[in-house]
Design an enzyme around this catalytic site. Structure first.
Site, PDB file in Angstrom:
ATOM      1  N   HIS A 268       0.867  -1.199   0.000  1.00  0.00           N
ATOM      2  CA  HIS A 268       0.000   0.000   0.000  1.00  0.00           C
ATOM      3  C   HIS A 268       0.897   1.240   0.000  1.00  0.00           C
ATOM      4  O   HIS A 268       1.751   1.361  -0.868  1.00  0.00           O
ATOM      5  CB  HIS A 268      -0.928  -0.106   1.220  1.00  0.00           C
ATOM      6  CG  HIS A 268      -2.071   0.868   1.258  1.00  0.00           C
ATOM      7  ND1 HIS A 268      -2.427   1.703   0.249  1.00  0.00           N
ATOM      8  CD2 HIS A 268      -2.956   1.123   2.258  1.00  0.00           C
ATOM      9  CE1 HIS A 268      -3.471   2.428   0.595  1.00  0.00           C
ATOM     10  NE2 HIS A 268      -3.817   2.094   1.819  1.00  0.00           N
ATOM     11  N   HIS A 307      -2.382  -2.391  -9.597  1.00  0.00           N
ATOM     12  CA  HIS A 307      -3.372  -1.728  -8.733  1.00  0.00           C
ATOM     13  C   HIS A 307      -4.647  -2.568  -8.721  1.00  0.00           C
ATOM     14  O   HIS A 307      -5.017  -3.164  -9.734  1.00  0.00           O
ATOM     15  CB  HIS A 307      -3.689  -0.315  -9.257  1.00  0.00           C
ATOM     16  CG  HIS A 307      -4.263   0.575  -8.224  1.00  0.00           C
ATOM     17  ND1 HIS A 307      -5.598   0.543  -7.897  1.00  0.00           N
ATOM     18  CD2 HIS A 307      -3.689   1.491  -7.411  1.00  0.00           C
ATOM     19  CE1 HIS A 307      -5.826   1.407  -6.925  1.00  0.00           C
ATOM     20  NE2 HIS A 307      -4.684   2.000  -6.614  1.00  0.00           N
ATOM     21  N   ASP A 363       2.734   5.296  -6.692  1.00  0.00           N
ATOM     22  CA  ASP A 363       3.997   5.199  -5.932  1.00  0.00           C
ATOM     23  C   ASP A 363       5.227   5.056  -6.807  1.00  0.00           C
ATOM     24  O   ASP A 363       6.345   5.095  -6.296  1.00  0.00           O
ATOM     25  CB  ASP A 363       3.913   3.995  -4.978  1.00  0.00           C
ATOM     26  CG  ASP A 363       2.895   4.252  -3.874  1.00  0.00           C
ATOM     27  OD1 ASP A 363       1.992   3.422  -3.697  1.00  0.00           O
ATOM     28  OD2 ASP A 363       2.990   5.308  -3.234  1.00  0.00           O
TER      29      ASP A 363
HETATM   30  C1  SDX Z   1      -1.464   2.109  -3.310  1.00  0.00           C
HETATM   31  O1  SDX Z   1      -6.195   0.693  -3.247  1.00  0.00           O
HETATM   32  C2  SDX Z   1      -5.701   1.868  -3.475  1.00  0.00           C
HETATM   33  O2  SDX Z   1      -6.345   2.742  -3.997  1.00  0.00           O
HETATM   34  C3  SDX Z   1      -4.265   2.075  -3.021  1.00  0.00           C
HETATM   35  C4  SDX Z   1      -3.635   3.394  -3.426  1.00  0.00           C
HETATM   36  C5  SDX Z   1      -4.247   4.565  -2.683  1.00  0.00           C
HETATM   37  O3  SDX Z   1      -4.141   5.676  -3.198  1.00  0.00           O
HETATM   38  O4  SDX Z   1      -4.728   4.370  -1.535  1.00  0.00           O
HETATM   39  O5  SDX Z   1      -3.765   3.595  -4.816  1.00  0.00           O
HETATM   40  C6  SDX Z   1      -2.144   3.419  -3.071  1.00  0.00           C
HETATM   41  O6  SDX Z   1      -1.422   1.285  -2.434  1.00  0.00           O
HETATM   42  C7  SDX Z   1      -0.916   1.836  -4.693  1.00  0.00           C
HETATM   43  C8  SDX Z   1      -0.353   0.386  -4.826  1.00  0.00           C
HETATM   44  C9  SDX Z   1       1.067   0.398  -4.274  1.00  0.00           C
HETATM   45  N1  SDX Z   1       1.577  -0.965  -4.166  1.00  0.00           N
HETATM   46  C10 SDX Z   1       2.553  -1.403  -4.984  1.00  0.00           C
HETATM   47  O7  SDX Z   1       3.054  -0.764  -5.912  1.00  0.00           O
HETATM   48  C11 SDX Z   1       3.054  -2.808  -4.634  1.00  0.00           C
HETATM   49  C12 SDX Z   1       3.128  -3.642  -5.906  1.00  0.00           C
HETATM   50  N2  SDX Z   1       1.783  -3.880  -6.393  1.00  0.00           N
HETATM   51  C13 SDX Z   1       1.156  -5.150  -6.058  1.00  0.00           C
HETATM   52  O8  SDX Z   1       1.472  -5.632  -4.793  1.00  0.00           O
HETATM   53  C14 SDX Z   1      -0.313  -5.194  -6.449  1.00  0.00           C
HETATM   54  O9  SDX Z   1      -0.412  -4.705  -7.718  1.00  0.00           O
HETATM   55  C15 SDX Z   1      -1.335  -4.509  -5.573  1.00  0.00           C
HETATM   56  C16 SDX Z   1      -1.226  -4.915  -4.153  1.00  0.00           C
HETATM   57  C17 SDX Z   1      -1.203  -3.040  -5.687  1.00  0.00           C
HETATM   58  C18 SDX Z   1      -2.702  -4.933  -6.108  1.00  0.00           C
HETATM   59  O10 SDX Z   1      -2.778  -6.288  -5.932  1.00  0.00           O
HETATM   60  P1  SDX Z   1      -4.111  -7.091  -6.332  1.00  0.00           P
HETATM   61  O11 SDX Z   1      -5.174  -6.206  -6.835  1.00  0.00           O
HETATM   62  O12 SDX Z   1      -4.464  -7.972  -5.183  1.00  0.00           O
HETATM   63  O13 SDX Z   1      -3.661  -7.882  -7.555  1.00  0.00           O
HETATM   64  P2  SDX Z   1      -3.110  -9.347  -7.493  1.00  0.00           P
HETATM   65  O14 SDX Z   1      -2.043  -9.444  -6.435  1.00  0.00           O
HETATM   66  O15 SDX Z   1      -4.263 -10.284  -7.434  1.00  0.00           O
HETATM   67  O16 SDX Z   1      -2.376  -9.433  -8.904  1.00  0.00           O
HETATM   68  C19 SDX Z   1      -3.018  -9.945 -10.039  1.00  0.00           C
HETATM   69  C20 SDX Z   1      -1.884 -10.565 -10.835  1.00  0.00           C
HETATM   70  C21 SDX Z   1      -1.112 -11.625 -10.036  1.00  0.00           C
HETATM   71  O17 SDX Z   1      -0.516 -12.477 -10.981  1.00  0.00           O
HETATM   72  P3  SDX Z   1      -1.182 -13.980 -11.194  1.00  0.00           P
HETATM   73  O18 SDX Z   1      -1.373 -14.576  -9.789  1.00  0.00           O
HETATM   74  O19 SDX Z   1      -2.517 -13.679 -11.867  1.00  0.00           O
HETATM   75  O20 SDX Z   1      -0.221 -14.733 -12.032  1.00  0.00           O
HETATM   76  O21 SDX Z   1      -0.908  -9.548 -11.158  1.00  0.00           O
HETATM   77  C22 SDX Z   1       0.308  -9.865 -10.502  1.00  0.00           C
HETATM   78  C23 SDX Z   1      -0.002 -10.840  -9.383  1.00  0.00           C
HETATM   79  O22 SDX Z   1       1.137 -11.649  -9.101  1.00  0.00           O
HETATM   80  N3  SDX Z   1       0.840  -8.614  -9.970  1.00  0.00           N
HETATM   81  C24 SDX Z   1       2.116  -8.269 -10.043  1.00  0.00           C
HETATM   82  C25 SDX Z   1       2.184  -6.988  -9.462  1.00  0.00           C
HETATM   83  N4  SDX Z   1       0.972  -6.620  -9.054  1.00  0.00           N
HETATM   84  C26 SDX Z   1       0.145  -7.643  -9.365  1.00  0.00           C
HETATM   85  N5  SDX Z   1       3.196  -8.912 -10.529  1.00  0.00           N
HETATM   86  C27 SDX Z   1       4.352  -8.244 -10.429  1.00  0.00           C
HETATM   87  N6  SDX Z   1       4.503  -7.008  -9.908  1.00  0.00           N
HETATM   88  C28 SDX Z   1       3.442  -6.369  -9.399  1.00  0.00           C
HETATM   89  N7  SDX Z   1       3.589  -5.153  -8.873  1.00  0.00           N
END
Ligand code: SDX
Length: 429
Positions: A268, A307, A363
């Site tokens: 997050h 996201h 971010d």
């Molecule tokens: C913020 O919710 C909000 O609005 C948050 C925010 C706000 O203003 O409050 O926007 C701020 O938190 C932005 C996000 C910051 N976090 C990151 O940058 C960390 C990296 N991102 C991931 O951890 C992820 O994208 C999340 C946590 C942000 C979202 O995760 P989800 O929606 O639960 O998606 P998921 O984990 O189910 O991913 C779907 C697929 C998966 O692959 P498969 O299992 O389908 O093979 O996408 C992949 C994930 O492994 N994936 C990524 C990835 N993010 C998702 N793979 C590599 N790198 C990534 N960053």
């Protein structure tokens, strides 16, 4: 055609007409679906609330497919371009309308009246080690405010609630800056209420011996825009936490501390710090393919990408990316920018990311600006929490005023052990 969903339970052959409102059904309307009359009734199972609306809100609207973000109907791009102060946007989030002159003057006066913190808070902060993470200090100190203002628990009294909102928006920059000065072993700088919200924060962070700190206008503007961009984002993890804690009717300081704790997570608001640490680890463009390989093998995530809602470019990331160039005009270009651009270029062309609709989020670029402005990496989540305090408070307030809401208490699907009898120690395997 009626706005209903007809459900046929094949277990019993019974049909149920469930009303549809706002393109959703009430989960409680499913409880009538039973096999036996004394059954509990049907629930939905939705880990991480992937497809559950827990509230009705009028604060922020996001269209993740189109990359749209509105605060009270105003596009984030217009607020970032035209709003001259963070407090104007904080007012919009809390009150639903852009303030007129008397309103913004009163709002600014009331918040500036609460930028100082009790002198005992300094003693509290002195208890932290010099290398304590500033987010840990921020969370603990916000929580401690509840002990200084016991009347804050009167959350249903409008005047008391409003005063705590002034206090929190006014004090979070002071607490954040004091945490930074503590880590540097530097004297605390008291608020200068003649400066803007962002300018005063920079003064409390960076004032040394000069009689009065004068913020660089480009950096002050950049920080104002960053604060505006980070102010709210509908039902994100930390805002959901704020609403959930607030639903028990605890004071807003305690709820804010919980929300800030949720924000600190690397998935997050802690991602901005994680992005810079990832860029430092990568070091140079020639190592990018190796990192991408590790991501595609599921060994790591590309921090700052992806996201839950945006399946398009995060509109905030677009604004921040443009803002970075303005800041670098003053601070000198952050050498990690080229590495970040290369990482983005490769990721956006790679099927793994394209298929999963992974784009840079808020971010990905913000940390490059923060680092160029001299903030230490571990301070980045604090820079996220300062403006998001306004968003948390807007949602906290909306939740308390929502007649649909009561204390948050989800159900569960129990898969554990059935009833069994106690086993004495000497009889256990
Ligand atoms: C913020 O919710 C909000 O609005 C948050 C925010 C706000 O203003 O409050 O926007 C701020 O938190 C932005 C996000 C910051 N976090 C990151 O940058 C960390 C990296 N991102 C991931 O951890 C992820 O994208 C999340 C946590 C942000 C979202 O995760 P989800 O929606 O639960 O998606 P998921 O984990 O189910 O991913 C779907 C697929 C998966 O692959 P498969 O299992 O389908 O093979 O996408 C992949 C994930 O492994 N994936 C990524 C990835 N993010 C998702 N793979 C590599 N790198 C990534 N960053």
């Amino acid at each position: 055609m009626p706005d209903t969903l007809t459900i046929l339970d094949n277990r019993t052959g019974k049909k149920y007409d469930i009303p549809i409102e706002n393109d959703a059904i009430r989960a409680m309307d499913l409880r009538q679906i039973k096999v036996k009359d004394d059954d509990f009734g049907m629930m939905t199972y939705d880990p991480a609330f992937m497809n559950t609306a827990s509230v009705k809100s009028r604060i922020t609207y996001i269209d993740g497919d189109k990359g749209i973000l509105h605060y009270r109907g105003y596009p984030i791009e217009q607020l970032a371009e035209h709003s001259t102060s963070f407090l104007e946007v904080a007012y919009l989030l809390l009150h639903g309308e852009l303030p007129n002159s008397p309103q913004i003057d009163a709002w600014r006066h009331n918040i500036k009246h609460h930028t100082f913190i009790h002198e005992s808070i300094k003693k509290l902060m002195e208890g932290f080690r010099y290398d304590a993470h500033p987010m840990g200090m921020f969370i603990s100190t916000i929580s401690a405010l509840s002990t200084f203002y016991p009347e804050a628990k009167e959350i249903l009294n409008p005047e008391v609630r409003q005063k705590q909102i002034y206090r929190l928006i006014g004090k979070v920059p002071t607490i954040a800056a004091f945490a930074y000065r503590h880590s540097k072993g530097m004297p605390y700088i008291y608020p200068d209420n003649n400066l803007t919200y962002a300018g005063n924060f920079l003064s409390m962070m960076y004032k040394i011996g000069e009689p009065r700190y004068t913020p660089n206008p480009v950096l002050e503007h950049a920080l104002t825009v960053l604060f505006i961009l980070h102010a709210d984002h509908e039902q994100n993890c930390s805002t959901n936490t704020m609403r959930s804690i607030g639903s028990s009717h605890i004071d807003p300081f305690s709820a804010c501390a919980g929300a800030a704790a949720a924000l600190w997570g690397p998935l997050h608001g802690g991602a901005n710090e994680a992005v810079l640490r990832m860029l430092d680890e990568i070091g140079s463009k020639d190592k990018v393919p190796e990192i991408i390989k590790g991501v595609k093998e599921g060994k790591r995530k590309l921090m700052g990408f992806g996201h839950r809602i945006y399946k398009n470019y995060d509109p905030r990331a677009k604004v921040i990316k443009k803002l970075a160039y303005e800041v670098f005009e003053v601070t000198g270009k952050n050498p990690k920018l080229d590495l970040a651009l290369e990482l983005e270029r490769i990721a956006l062309e790679d099927e793994y990311f394209v298929k999963r609709k992974l784009y840079p989020n808020v971010d990905f670029y913000s940390g490059l600006i923060y680092e160029a402005m001299g903030f230490p990496m571990d301070f980045f989540p604090v820079l996220f929490a300062i403006p998001r305090t306004a968003g948390w408070l807007a949602h906290w307030q909306e939740h308390l005023d929502d007649p649909d809401q009561k204390i948050a208490r989800p159900r569960q699907i129990f898969l554990g052990a059935a009833k069994r009898n106690w086993v004495p120690l000497n009889k256990r395997s």
